[in-house]
Design a protein around this motif. Structure first.
Motif, PDB file in Angstrom:
ATOM      1  N   LYS A   5       0.837  -1.208   0.000  1.00 28.48           N
ATOM      2  CA  LYS A   5       0.000   0.000   0.000  1.00 28.48           C
ATOM      3  C   LYS A   5       0.869   1.254   0.000  1.00 28.48           C
ATOM      4  CE  LYS A   5      -4.091  -2.001   0.364  1.00 28.48           C
ATOM      5  NZ  LYS A   5      -5.098  -1.928  -0.730  1.00 28.48           N
ATOM      6  N   MET A   6       1.935   1.234   0.793  1.00 29.43           N
ATOM      7  CA  MET A   6       2.842   2.378   0.818  1.00 29.43           C
ATOM      8  C   MET A   6       3.485   2.585  -0.543  1.00 29.43           C
ATOM      9  SD  MET A   6       4.667   1.849   4.540  1.00 29.43           S
ATOM     10  CE  MET A   6       5.847   3.159   4.242  1.00 29.43           C
ATOM     11  N   ALA A   7       3.856   1.483  -1.191  1.00 27.54           N
ATOM     12  CA  ALA A   7       4.507   1.583  -2.499  1.00 27.54           C
ATOM     13  C   ALA A   7       3.577   2.197  -3.538  1.00 27.54           C
ATOM     14  CB  ALA A   7       4.963   0.203  -2.951  1.00 27.54           C
ATOM     15  N   VAL A   8       2.305   1.849  -3.473  1.00 26.49           N
ATOM     16  CA  VAL A   8       1.338   2.417  -4.415  1.00 26.49           C
ATOM     17  C   VAL A   8       1.120   3.908  -4.137  1.00 26.49           C
ATOM     18  CG1 VAL A   8      -1.084   2.354  -5.132  1.00 26.49           C
ATOM     19  CG2 VAL A   8       0.171   0.221  -4.833  1.00 26.49           C
ATOM     20  N   GLN A   9       1.117   4.291  -2.853  1.00 20.44           N
ATOM     21  CA  GLN A   9       0.926   5.699  -2.483  1.00 20.44           C
ATOM     22  C   GLN A   9       2.154   6.549  -2.783  1.00 20.44           C
ATOM     23  OE1 GLN A   9      -0.171   5.554   1.649  1.00 20.44           O
ATOM     24  NE2 GLN A   9      -2.149   4.574   1.249  1.00 20.44           N
ATOM     25  N   LYS A  10       3.334   5.932  -2.793  1.00 20.02           N
ATOM     26  CA  LYS A  10       4.592   6.630  -3.091  1.00 20.02           C
ATOM     27  C   LYS A  10       4.810   7.877  -2.219  1.00 20.02           C
ATOM     28  CE  LYS A  10       4.555   5.267  -7.974  1.00 20.02           C
ATOM     29  NZ  LYS A  10       4.563   5.768  -9.375  1.00 20.02           N
ATOM     30  N   GLY A  13      10.213  10.187   0.159  1.00 17.19           N
ATOM     31  CA  GLY A  13      11.236   9.545   0.967  1.00 17.19           C
ATOM     32  C   GLY A  13      11.242   8.030   0.897  1.00 17.19           C
ATOM     33  N   LEU A  14      10.196   7.439   0.332  1.00 12.52           N
ATOM     34  CA  LEU A  14      10.166   5.985   0.209  1.00 12.52           C
ATOM     35  C   LEU A  14      10.907   5.592  -1.070  1.00 12.52           C
ATOM     36  CD1 LEU A  14       9.179   3.240   1.258  1.00 12.52           C
ATOM     37  CD2 LEU A  14       7.101   3.540  -0.097  1.00 12.52           C
ATOM     38  N   LEU A  15      12.129   5.063  -0.896  1.00  8.95           N
ATOM     39  CA  LEU A  15      12.963   4.732  -2.050  1.00  8.95           C
ATOM     40  C   LEU A  15      12.684   3.342  -2.595  1.00  8.95           C
ATOM     41  CD1 LEU A  15      16.401   6.142  -0.844  1.00  8.95           C
ATOM     42  CD2 LEU A  15      14.646   7.270  -2.230  1.00  8.95           C
ATOM     43  N   GLY A  16      12.215   2.436  -1.726  1.00 10.33           N
ATOM     44  CA  GLY A  16      11.967   1.064  -2.161  1.00 10.33           C
ATOM     45  C   GLY A  16      11.371   0.263  -1.022  1.00 10.33           C
ATOM     46  N   ILE A  17      10.902  -0.940  -1.344  1.00  9.34           N
ATOM     47  CA  ILE A  17      10.301  -1.804  -0.334  1.00  9.34           C
ATOM     48  C   ILE A  17      10.893  -3.210  -0.421  1.00  9.34           C
ATOM     49  CG2 ILE A  17       8.105  -0.550  -0.303  1.00  9.34           C
ATOM     50  CD1 ILE A  17       6.931  -2.907  -1.983  1.00  9.34           C
ATOM     51  N   HIS A  18      10.767  -3.936   0.679  1.00  5.01           N
ATOM     52  CA  HIS A  18      11.088  -5.361   0.714  1.00  5.01           C
ATOM     53  C   HIS A  18       9.862  -6.077   1.242  1.00  5.01           C
ATOM     54  CE1 HIS A  18      12.301  -9.096   2.764  1.00  5.01           C
ATOM     55  NE2 HIS A  18      13.201  -9.194   1.806  1.00  5.01           N
ATOM     56  N   VAL A  19       9.445  -7.145   0.566  1.00  3.66           N
ATOM     57  CA  VAL A  19       8.306  -7.943   1.026  1.00  3.66           C
ATOM     58  C   VAL A  19       8.691  -9.413   1.017  1.00  3.66           C
ATOM     59  CG1 VAL A  19       6.501  -6.317   0.322  1.00  3.66           C
ATOM     60  CG2 VAL A  19       7.310  -8.024  -1.305  1.00  3.66           C
ATOM     61  N   ASN A  20       8.141 -10.155   1.975  1.00  2.00           N
ATOM     62  CA  ASN A  20       8.359 -11.598   1.995  1.00  2.00           C
ATOM     63  C   ASN A  20       7.043 -12.356   1.849  1.00  2.00           C
ATOM     64  OD1 ASN A  20       8.307 -10.417   4.821  1.00  2.00           O
ATOM     65  ND2 ASN A  20       7.860 -12.563   5.302  1.00  2.00           N
ATOM     66  N   PHE A  21       5.970 -11.619   1.527  1.00  3.29           N
ATOM     67  CA  PHE A  21       4.690 -12.228   1.190  1.00  3.29           C
ATOM     68  C   PHE A  21       4.139 -11.468  -0.012  1.00  3.29           C
ATOM     69  CE2 PHE A  21       0.013 -12.802   2.028  1.00  3.29           C
ATOM     70  CZ  PHE A  21      -0.023 -14.155   1.748  1.00  3.29           C
ATOM     71  N   ALA A 213      23.606   6.446  -9.252  1.00  3.33           N
ATOM     72  CA  ALA A 213      22.728   7.377  -9.983  1.00  3.33           C
ATOM     73  C   ALA A 213      22.828   8.799  -9.444  1.00  3.33           C
ATOM     74  CB  ALA A 213      21.269   6.903  -9.883  1.00  3.33           C
ATOM     75  N   GLY A 214      23.614   8.964  -8.342  1.00  2.00           N
ATOM     76  CA  GLY A 214      23.811  10.289  -7.773  1.00  2.00           C
ATOM     77  C   GLY A 214      22.627  10.795  -6.988  1.00  2.00           C
ATOM     78  N   LYS A 215      21.821   9.856  -6.430  1.00  2.00           N
ATOM     79  CA  LYS A 215      20.627  10.265  -5.683  1.00  2.00           C
ATOM     80  C   LYS A 215      20.891  10.159  -4.192  1.00  2.00           C
ATOM     81  CE  LYS A 215      17.451   8.762  -9.312  1.00  2.00           C
ATOM     82  NZ  LYS A 215      16.312   7.896  -9.666  1.00  2.00           N
TER      83      LYS A 215
END
Length: 215
Positions: A5-10, A13-21, A213-215
């Motif tokens: 849900k967080m990834a869809v909302q973007k 500061g959210l650079l990426g996610i990790h999921v195990n399900f 990438a210089g970010k």
């Protein structure tokens, strides 16, 4: 689910996610599973295995979810009235979803399991936890559409092992995919060392790519 849900909302500061399900089941596969169809032709071995795992779960392992999605308040009275009832309700999932061959004592101590059950009992949160299913009211296996960088760890004792082919279609910028050697649905609890290593491996590669990438 929350990471997705967080990834869809973007949020900033959210650079990426990790999921195990991972929610990775393609729409055409989800439709066949819902109808109870046999394994479709043309699937890879990994996809066939995932299909069979999900088909078995829907047939014999999803009763708890149907109750919590449709009648959380009703089943909640039993869970808040009887500590033995609450323990049985939760232990059933410990047995089914740990990487233990149905014997969760192989990976969790009795005290660890009792601590978890007691947390729900003394806070009287069995009903509110069940209501989350009713409020969400979604199939959390079906594919999301996540465009930010995503990492996935697949654990052997998970309800289903999401194939890379399905995962890459749901998570469009899949920069890390790895199958762990041990652990189940409760991986961070069962195998915290492996889980931590997975997080470090995933996000170190993301940090390196961001630096380049210089970010």
């Amino acid at each position: 689910m929350i990471s997705d849900k967080m990834a869809v909302q973007k949020p900033p500061g959210l650079l990426g996610i990790h999921v195990n399900f991972p929610a990775a089941v393609p729409p055409d596969i989800a439709k066949k599973l819902a109808c109870g169809d046999p394994v479709p032709a043309g699937l890879s071995p990994d996809e066939k295995a995932a299909y069979n795992q999900l088909a078995a779960f829907y047939k014999t392992g999803s009763g708890y979810s149907a109750m919590m999605v449709t009648r959380p308040q009703t089943e909640g009275y039993g869970l808040t009235d009887s500590p033995a009832g609450l323990a049985a309700w939760m232990y059933d999932k410990f047995a089914a979803w740990t990487y233990s061959g149905g014997h969760p004592e192989r990976v969790l101590t009795k005290d660890e399991m009792l601590d978890d059950i007691t947390l729900y009992w003394v806070t009287n949160t069995a009903v509110s936890s069940s209501r989350l299913y009713w409020e969400n009211n979604a199939n959390n296996f079906n594919a999301v559409s996540v465009s930010i960088p995503a990492a996935i760890t697949v654990f052997p004792g998970e309800i289903y092992q999401a194939p890379h082919s399905w995962a890459s279609r749901a998570y469009h910028d899949l920069f890390y995919y790895h199958r762990a050697r041990s652990g189940g649905h409760f991986a961070a609890w069962e195998v915290p060392g492996i889980f931590t290593d997975e997080l470090r491996a995933a996000f170190s590669s993301l940090r390196n790519s961001q630096r380049k990438a210089g970010k």
